[in-house]
Design an enzyme around this catalytic site. Structure first.
Site, PDB file in Angstrom:
ATOM      1  N   ASP A  16       0.187   3.286 -12.189  1.00 43.55           N
ATOM      2  CA  ASP A  16       1.588   2.885 -12.285  1.00 43.55           C
ATOM      3  C   ASP A  16       1.725   1.483 -12.853  1.00 43.55           C
ATOM      4  O   ASP A  16       2.726   1.156 -13.478  1.00 43.55           O
ATOM      5  CB  ASP A  16       2.266   2.999 -10.924  1.00 43.55           C
ATOM      6  CG  ASP A  16       2.465   4.460 -10.575  1.00 43.55           C
ATOM      7  OD1 ASP A  16       1.506   5.083 -10.090  1.00 43.55           O
ATOM      8  OD2 ASP A  16       3.564   4.989 -10.830  1.00 43.55           O
ATOM      9  N   ASN A  18      -1.643   2.477  -8.149  1.00 44.78           N
ATOM     10  CA  ASN A  18      -1.411   3.907  -8.390  1.00 44.78           C
ATOM     11  C   ASN A  18      -1.071   4.537  -7.047  1.00 44.78           C
ATOM     12  O   ASN A  18      -1.136   3.892  -5.991  1.00 44.78           O
ATOM     13  CB  ASN A  18      -2.664   4.542  -9.025  1.00 44.78           C
ATOM     14  CG  ASN A  18      -2.415   5.964  -9.514  1.00 44.78           C
ATOM     15  OD1 ASN A  18      -1.406   6.243 -10.153  1.00 44.78           O
ATOM     16  ND2 ASN A  18      -3.314   6.878  -9.193  1.00 44.78           N
ATOM     17  N   ARG A  23       9.275  11.484 -12.154  1.00 45.24           N
ATOM     18  CA  ARG A  23       8.234  10.608 -11.642  1.00 45.24           C
ATOM     19  C   ARG A  23       7.045  10.615 -12.604  1.00 45.24           C
ATOM     20  O   ARG A  23       6.995  11.412 -13.537  1.00 45.24           O
ATOM     21  CB  ARG A  23       7.805  11.034 -10.242  1.00 45.24           C
ATOM     22  CG  ARG A  23       7.723  12.560 -10.094  1.00 45.24           C
ATOM     23  CD  ARG A  23       6.706  12.997  -9.139  1.00 45.24           C
ATOM     24  NE  ARG A  23       5.405  12.512  -9.492  1.00 45.24           N
ATOM     25  CZ  ARG A  23       4.627  13.048 -10.414  1.00 45.24           C
ATOM     26  NH1 ARG A  23       4.983  14.092 -11.116  1.00 45.24           N
ATOM     27  NH2 ARG A  23       3.424  12.531 -10.674  1.00 45.24           N
TER      28      ARG A  23
END
Lengths: 316, 316
Positions: free
Chosen positions: A205, A215, A14
């Site tokens: 992100d 995010n 991740r």
């Protein structure tokens, strides 16, 4: 490759940059069993692999960016034979990985200019070595400031539901000998009210052309409380996280996670059976709440619409 | 009585009104083994009991309020013999309990006027039947609106670290057939950004003369995000929760909880060993973020300094 896709989906791999790198190497995993020399079949296999990997996480743009780079290289060397093509793809995956390492270092250096001695920084989610190829984006800024001899104290949001702050950020910071205090996400406002936080630094992100930032869920909450307390709010992300194809945050797809992560996340059921749950993985922070975006090209200030474009590296 | 004190301390009995009632009955438990008829010894025993109970939780004012009422009754009937004195104290504890029931109903009725049909309400922590003698303060408002035939949907903050929202609010609401969606605390801002919340209603552990409100950690966070999104922010509490002896929130003692509740709360360790934790049980919301305080005497609007006093019941 199924194993890797599952690892991305379940968040064992991740962090936006790490997902991109994993995706690039995932393409090689998907092609490793390919035998023969039929180019059409090879390209079909390549496309299936990238489509499959691309579907694992919808929000982080680094994944599709890395997969597109792999496809571009394959297209570029279409005339080579399959063995050579695989070699070029391996080289490209290594390049993506190495570029991310260099990017982290440059980003950390630019960001550290914002950290004064004795600063206390609030973090949300994990953005360190466990989310990138190197020592991270937002945490990389903290690590660099620490290496420069500045005293830094971090308040780490635990980051529900999966507690990346509690499990990963604390561990990385303690490893580096940096003072860290763990708090529940709902406690950050009270800590700011007490005047304890000098700035917020967290990752992203996906960032759209105007600076709107997707995010980890809870980021928008942190942005609102930072604004209320006049605490600078910094997003740290490489240019690969910026999606110039999207004009604003409303266009970013937001992944919803399994309700079990909220009701049953620690091996013990913590809500009645059949409880309805809303668990988005991300939220979107509008650009007007962001003081600066820390990139490998420098600290970008508003207006982001012009300044993000202006400072973009050539490869975009 | 040791068992009761432990139950209050460990939060098995919790919620400001319930703590007050438990404290009143706790006095009787502390005196039940008292034999003899020496009044001085009896009063020593009474004082020791109330001091002991009072020390269990520092923030909720209902506890000391209830204990003071018990002491006042004892003083008032000082001329009676010990058996009769105990009887009067039992009656007073029952009175406190029954008053809380009536207070909840009146408070619920006043508060329900603020809830329109099809409203979506955000809650934080538990403020229902499991926190009071009756069907609660903030949840009592929701229950009353529901009984009036209004359609209400509740978004319940899970309320870290002890998850009273996830464990208790969801259960109480589902029991009453009210739609409830559980969210992580850090998700409420995103839900408000989507325009889904019509108002916030939550409880209080202590309110000062100017309306500053101590309540479960994370309440101040909710107040800030509600202000940002122009969502009305209501505090529901009986007058017994208002401490007119304190002029503002800075004078409220804030209890800190055991770090294990954050790092080990689900039977599984969720942070590295020796992680430093800051875990206040409460925070203080300044009065200017509060749209109204819902009491048994009516919905009190700012300025609270004058309006709380003006509407106070005679017994104060």
């Amino acid at each position: 490759m199924d194993v890797l896709a599952e690892a991305i989906k379940s968040l064992r791999v991740r962090g936006a940059p790490a997902i991109g790198i994993a995706g690039a190497f995932g393409v090689l995993l998907g092609l490793q069993d390919f035998k023969g020399c039929d180019k059409d079949v090879f390209f079909n296999c390549l496309n299936e692999t990238t489509d499959f990997l691309n579907a694992t996480r919808p929000t982080a743009v680094n994944l599709s960016w890395a997969l597109n780079r792999m496809k571009r290289v394959a297209d570029q060397f279409r005339q080579l034979d399959v063995a050579e093509l695989k070699q070029r793809l391996l080289q490209e995956a290594v390049n993506i990985w190495e570029e991310d390492r260099k990017t982290c270092r440059r980003l950390g250096k630019h960001g550290a200019e914002l950290i004064k001695n004795d600063f206390t920084v609030l973090t949300h989610c994990n953005t360190g070595a466990l989310a990138t190829a190197d020592y991270g984006t937002a945490l990389g800024v903290v690590f660099t400031a620490h290496q420069q001899g500045k005293k830094v104290h971090v308040f780490a949001d635990e980051t529900r539901p999966l507690l990346q702050g509690a499990r990963l950020n604390t561990w990385e910071l303690m490893n580096e000998g940096i003072a860290v205090t763990l708090i529940c996400d709902n406690t950050a406002a009270f800590v700011m009210q007490q005047g304890k936080i000098d700035c917020v630094i967290l990752g992203a992100d996906r960032i759209t052309a105007n600076g709107d930032t997707a995010n980890k869920i809870g980021t928008y909450n942190v942005a609102v409380i930072a604004e209320k307390h006049n605490v600078p709010f910094y997003v740290a992300a490489p240019y690969t996280t910026i999606d110039f194809n999207l004009t604003d945050g409303s266009q970013i797809p937001i992944e919803e996670r399994n309700p079990d992560e909220v009701t049953n996340g620690f091996g013990r059921r913590t809500a009645p059976a059949n409880t309805s749950v809303y668990s988005p993985a991300f939220d979107v922070t509008p650009n007007e709440l962001i003081s600066a975006i820390i990139t490998e090209e420098g600290v970008i200030r508003p207006p982001f619409l012009t300044n993000l474009k202006k400072n973009a590296p050539n490869q975009g």
